[in-house]
Write a protein that holds these residues in place. Sequence first.
Motif: not given
Length: 74
Positions: A24-25, A28-32, A54
């Motif tokens: 999940l983290e 989230d980093l990928d999206a950020s 990441k």
Amino acid sequence: MNDDEPFVSDEVQALRTRLKALRLEHADLDASIDALGHMPIPDQLMIARMKRKKLLLRDEITRIEDRILPDIIA
């Protein structure tokens, strides 16, 4: 507990929980990173730091996956 698995140790269950959180983290980093890349003036230093984080997460995910499913060809 899944009926297909007769017994899952507490350690494996904890590893699976940790793995889920790490994935999940990572997502989230990928999206950020993607969002920062689309900014008019992207913060390249922040993007580089997030990419490094990441990669560390990916390494930890791989280590945990290897512990849960050890290499059968030994």
